[in-house]
Each structure stands twice: as structure tokens, then as C-alpha cells.
Design a protein around this motif. Structure first.
Motif, PDB file in Angstrom:
ATOM      1  N   GLY A  28       0.802  -1.217   0.000  1.00  0.00           N
ATOM      2  CA  GLY A  28       0.000   0.000   0.000  1.00  0.00           C
ATOM      3  C   GLY A  28       0.833   1.265   0.000  1.00  0.00           C
ATOM      4  O   GLY A  28       0.475   2.257   0.663  1.00  0.00           O
ATOM      5  N   LEU A  29       1.930   1.255  -0.742  1.00  0.00           N
ATOM      6  CA  LEU A  29       2.856   2.383  -0.738  1.00  0.00           C
ATOM      7  C   LEU A  29       2.455   3.450  -1.749  1.00  0.00           C
ATOM      8  O   LEU A  29       1.944   3.152  -2.828  1.00  0.00           O
ATOM      9  N   SER A  30       2.706   4.675  -1.393  1.00  0.00           N
ATOM     10  CA  SER A  30       2.531   5.777  -2.333  1.00  0.00           C
ATOM     11  C   SER A  30       3.811   5.912  -3.156  1.00  0.00           C
ATOM     12  O   SER A  30       4.860   5.341  -2.820  1.00  0.00           O
ATOM     13  N   TYR A  31       3.740   6.697  -4.232  1.00  0.00           N
ATOM     14  CA  TYR A  31       4.943   6.940  -5.020  1.00  0.00           C
ATOM     15  C   TYR A  31       5.994   7.688  -4.202  1.00  0.00           C
ATOM     16  O   TYR A  31       7.204   7.481  -4.382  1.00  0.00           O
ATOM     17  N   ARG A  32       5.545   8.547  -3.299  1.00  0.00           N
ATOM     18  CA  ARG A  32       6.502   9.260  -2.448  1.00  0.00           C
ATOM     19  C   ARG A  32       7.252   8.279  -1.555  1.00  0.00           C
ATOM     20  O   ARG A  32       8.477   8.373  -1.413  1.00  0.00           O
ATOM     21  N   GLU A  33       6.533   7.327  -0.966  1.00  0.00           N
ATOM     22  CA  GLU A  33       7.183   6.332  -0.099  1.00  0.00           C
ATOM     23  C   GLU A  33       8.109   5.436  -0.898  1.00  0.00           C
ATOM     24  O   GLU A  33       9.209   5.103  -0.445  1.00  0.00           O
ATOM     25  N   LEU A  34       7.689   5.038  -2.092  1.00  0.00           N
ATOM     26  CA  LEU A  34       8.564   4.235  -2.953  1.00  0.00           C
ATOM     27  C   LEU A  34       9.804   5.029  -3.356  1.00  0.00           C
ATOM     28  O   LEU A  34      10.909   4.478  -3.434  1.00  0.00           O
ATOM     29  N   SER A  35       9.616   6.301  -3.595  1.00  0.00           N
ATOM     30  CA  SER A  35      10.746   7.151  -3.968  1.00  0.00           C
ATOM     31  C   SER A  35      11.791   7.198  -2.857  1.00  0.00           C
ATOM     32  O   SER A  35      13.000   7.166  -3.121  1.00  0.00           O
ATOM     33  N   GLN A  36      11.322   7.250  -1.622  1.00  0.00           N
ATOM     34  CA  GLN A  36      12.252   7.262  -0.489  1.00  0.00           C
ATOM     35  C   GLN A  36      12.992   5.930  -0.358  1.00  0.00           C
ATOM     36  O   GLN A  36      14.167   5.903   0.018  1.00  0.00           O
ATOM     37  N   ILE A  37      12.330   4.843  -0.678  1.00  0.00           N
ATOM     38  CA  ILE A  37      12.964   3.526  -0.605  1.00  0.00           C
ATOM     39  C   ILE A  37      13.977   3.324  -1.728  1.00  0.00           C
ATOM     40  O   ILE A  37      15.088   2.825  -1.513  1.00  0.00           O
ATOM     41  N   LEU A  38      13.615   3.764  -2.932  1.00  0.00           N
ATOM     42  CA  LEU A  38      14.425   3.473  -4.114  1.00  0.00           C
ATOM     43  C   LEU A  38      15.407   4.580  -4.466  1.00  0.00           C
ATOM     44  O   LEU A  38      16.352   4.345  -5.225  1.00  0.00           O
ATOM     45  N   GLY A  39      15.165   5.786  -3.955  1.00  0.00           N
ATOM     46  CA  GLY A  39      16.017   6.906  -4.348  1.00  0.00           C
ATOM     47  C   GLY A  39      15.791   7.320  -5.786  1.00  0.00           C
ATOM     48  O   GLY A  39      16.703   7.807  -6.463  1.00  0.00           O
ATOM     49  N   ILE A  40      14.569   7.120  -6.275  1.00  0.00           N
ATOM     50  CA  ILE A  40      14.200   7.475  -7.647  1.00  0.00           C
ATOM     51  C   ILE A  40      13.059   8.490  -7.571  1.00  0.00           C
ATOM     52  O   ILE A  40      12.126   8.307  -6.787  1.00  0.00           O
ATOM     53  N   PRO A  41      13.114   9.558  -8.356  1.00  0.00           N
ATOM     54  CA  PRO A  41      12.065  10.591  -8.293  1.00  0.00           C
ATOM     55  C   PRO A  41      10.664  10.007  -8.520  1.00  0.00           C
ATOM     56  O   PRO A  41      10.480   9.076  -9.301  1.00  0.00           O
ATOM     57  N   GLU A  42       9.700  10.593  -7.816  1.00  0.00           N
ATOM     58  CA  GLU A  42       8.312  10.131  -7.935  1.00  0.00           C
ATOM     59  C   GLU A  42       7.823  10.161  -9.371  1.00  0.00           C
ATOM     60  O   GLU A  42       7.110   9.261  -9.816  1.00  0.00           O
ATOM     61  N   SER A  43       8.167  11.218 -10.080  1.00  0.00           N
ATOM     62  CA  SER A  43       7.676  11.374 -11.454  1.00  0.00           C
ATOM     63  C   SER A  43       8.140  10.229 -12.342  1.00  0.00           C
ATOM     64  O   SER A  43       7.374   9.721 -13.178  1.00  0.00           O
ATOM     65  N   LEU A  44       9.383   9.802 -12.144  1.00  0.00           N
ATOM     66  CA  LEU A  44       9.902   8.677 -12.928  1.00  0.00           C
ATOM     67  C   LEU A  44       9.213   7.375 -12.538  1.00  0.00           C
ATOM     68  O   LEU A  44       8.856   6.563 -13.397  1.00  0.00           O
ATOM     69  N   LEU A  45       9.033   7.162 -11.234  1.00  0.00           N
ATOM     70  CA  LEU A  45       8.371   5.940 -10.772  1.00  0.00           C
ATOM     71  C   LEU A  45       6.971   5.833 -11.344  1.00  0.00           C
ATOM     72  O   LEU A  45       6.527   4.754 -11.749  1.00  0.00           O
ATOM     73  N   CYS A  46       6.277   6.954 -11.390  1.00  0.00           N
ATOM     74  CA  CYS A  46       4.919   6.976 -11.943  1.00  0.00           C
ATOM     75  C   CYS A  46       4.939   6.609 -13.423  1.00  0.00           C
ATOM     76  O   CYS A  46       4.106   5.819 -13.883  1.00  0.00           O
ATOM     77  N   ARG A  47       5.889   7.121 -14.162  1.00  0.00           N
ATOM     78  CA  ARG A  47       5.996   6.809 -15.591  1.00  0.00           C
ATOM     79  C   ARG A  47       6.393   5.354 -15.806  1.00  0.00           C
ATOM     80  O   ARG A  47       5.885   4.714 -16.733  1.00  0.00           O
ATOM     81  N   TYR A  48       7.286   4.834 -14.942  1.00  0.00           N
ATOM     82  CA  TYR A  48       7.625   3.406 -15.033  1.00  0.00           C
ATOM     83  C   TYR A  48       6.394   2.547 -14.792  1.00  0.00           C
ATOM     84  O   TYR A  48       6.086   1.622 -15.555  1.00  0.00           O
ATOM     85  N   ALA A  49       5.684   2.839 -13.705  1.00  0.00           N
ATOM     86  CA  ALA A  49       4.550   2.014 -13.296  1.00  0.00           C
ATOM     87  C   ALA A  49       3.438   2.036 -14.337  1.00  0.00           C
ATOM     88  O   ALA A  49       2.748   1.025 -14.536  1.00  0.00           O
ATOM     89  N   ASN A  50       3.263   3.169 -15.000  1.00  0.00           N
ATOM     90  CA  ASN A  50       2.203   3.296 -16.005  1.00  0.00           C
ATOM     91  C   ASN A  50       2.610   2.783 -17.374  1.00  0.00           C
ATOM     92  O   ASN A  50       1.798   2.768 -18.302  1.00  0.00           O
TER      93      ASN A  50
END
Length: 246
Positions: A28-50
């Protein structure tokens, strides 16, 4: 780059994307929480996930390394299996496609080097797992049921005593689903006494097939394990709760 190498690269990138979506769903992680875990910007994570962008191979390595422990299937089961009054509730597991995909990877990791061509389970709760195992190993699926399919005449039949509630149970499998010389993986969601497993082994023997491996999601006792190992069978127990039984 050769086509084969390009496909391998894309497979790794898609797997990393699936890791992102799996961690996001299971925890149940948000992109912000994933960003903190991975050290990858939220915007990139969102584009990867989509699916708008695939990560580079260097980023793939980061994603896999940092999510590896979180997506270990044993750890995921500990967080999602519900135990109440001595009963085990697997609804959070068996109906979650992301967890089932983790199970598929586990099967490929532990059994892909064996010449398995059939996956055998007893209906009904083991069916989602056995489907994923069948897909992982490119093997045919055989499901033993407590009734005879009306369209089939020839069956293997084995009986055993079920303990909850105590009763005699018969399992039936159409003979064309299990043949002499087949290399078989048994899949079971929960093993308590091992009686169902023993019945499936008897069915395999009756068919003249060979038991190559056993995959158990949760084991509630250790009494059945040595008997299986005496058969020189590869066993994978993903979550062992035997020591927790009272």
C-alpha cells in the motif's frame, strides 16, 4: 544489439516495473514512499509504473536490489496470512495476482531445472497456485477432485481420511491427465498431516509417473517432510508454521 539480447533487456526492464507495482500493491505504498525507498524521483516511478517509460538497466538493478527483501515470498506471506483460532485464512494470498506472480517466480527458481511436465494438485484452494506453477514450468495441469467429471469414464481413484471433520475422502483424476513416465510437481496450499499429499503420491504411482518435486505454500507440521525426502524428492516449503502449532 542482437534481437535476443534486446528481448532479455526488455524482460529485465518489465520485471523491474512489475516489482514497483507489486511493492506498491502489497504494501500500500505511495509513489513518495517508494521514492524514499528506491532513491528514484516520484515522477519517474509513476511513468515506469504506467508503462510510459522503461528504466535503464542500471536503474533496474537498483529497483531489484532495494525491493528484493520486501518481495521475498516468505516475508510477504508472513504479512498477508491471517491466523485465527487455529485456522489459516489465505484469501489475501490466493486472490492477489501480485502475490501469485511472486509464487510463479519462486516455482521457476526452485524447479525449472527439473524435467517436470505435469503439475498436480487437489481441488480447490490449490488451483490458483497450481495454475501459476504450470505456467512457470510450461507444464500441463492436472487437478484431482472429490467427484467424477461427467464427460470422463476412466479415472484414477485414491482415498484417505480427512481430519477436519473426520471423514473418508476420495480423489478422482481422469487418466488422460496423468500418464506413465510423466515427471510431476505436486502443489499444495496448506499441509497439515500430509494425508492429501500421500493420496496424490499414490495417484502418481498408480499412473506409473514419477514424483519430481513438492511445492507447499504453508506447512503446519514437520511430520510429512522426512517421508517425502526419503523418496529423494525436491521440496520447497515457503512458510513453515510447524513450530508455531499448539
Amino acid at each position: 544489439m542482437r534481437a535476443g539480447r534486446r528481448l532479455v533487456k526488455v524482460d529485465e526492464q518489465l520485471e523491474a516495473v512489475e516489482f514497483i507495482n507489486t511493492a506498491k500493491s502489497i504494501y500500500g505504498l505511495s509513489y513518495r514512499e517508494l521514492s524514499q525507498i528506491l532513491g528514484i524521483p516520484e515522477s519517474l516511478l509513476c511513468r515506469y509504473a504506467n508503462g510510459d517509460l522503461l528504466p535503464s538497466l542500471d536503474t533496474v538493478s537498483v529497483i531489484k536490489d532495494r525491493l528484493k527483501s520486501m518481495l521475498d515470498l516468505t516475508e510477504v506471506l508472513r504479512r498477508n496470512v491471517v491466523m485465527k483460532d487455529g485456522f489459516v485464512d489465505l484469501n489475501n494470498v490466493l486472490f492477489n495476482p501480485y502475490i501469485l506472480r511472486l509464487y510463479q517466480r519462486r516455482i521457476r527458481e526452485f524447479f525449472s531445472d527439473l524435467p517436470i511436465n505435469k503439475v498436480l494438485t487437489a481441488a480447490t484452494d490449490g488451483i490458483p497456485l497450481s495454475v501459476m506453477a504450470s505456467y512457470a514450468l510450461n507444464a500441463r495441469l492436472a487437478i484431482a477432485k472429490q467427484y467424477k467429471d461427467i464427460a470422463t469414464e476412466d479415472f484414477y481413484e485414491v482415498g484417505y481420511i480427512a481430519d477436519s471433520p473426520p471423514r473418508r475422502v476420495s480423489l478422482y483424476l481422469p487418466k488422460h491427465l496423468l500418464e506413465k513416465g510423466d515427471e510431476v510437481l505436486i502443489v499444495d496450499d496448506i499441509v497439515r498431516t500430509g494425508r492429501t499429499l500421500n493420496a496424490l503420491v499414490e495417484m502418481i504411482n498408480n499412473a506409473g509417473a514419477h514424483l519430481a518435486g513438492v511445492s507447499v505454500l504453508i506447512s503446519m507440521s514437520n511430520s510429512w517432510v522426512e517421508k517425502m525426502r526419503d523418496r529423494n524428492v525436491r521440496i520447497d516449503i515457503i512458510l513453515d508454521l510447524g513450530s508455531m502449532r499448539t
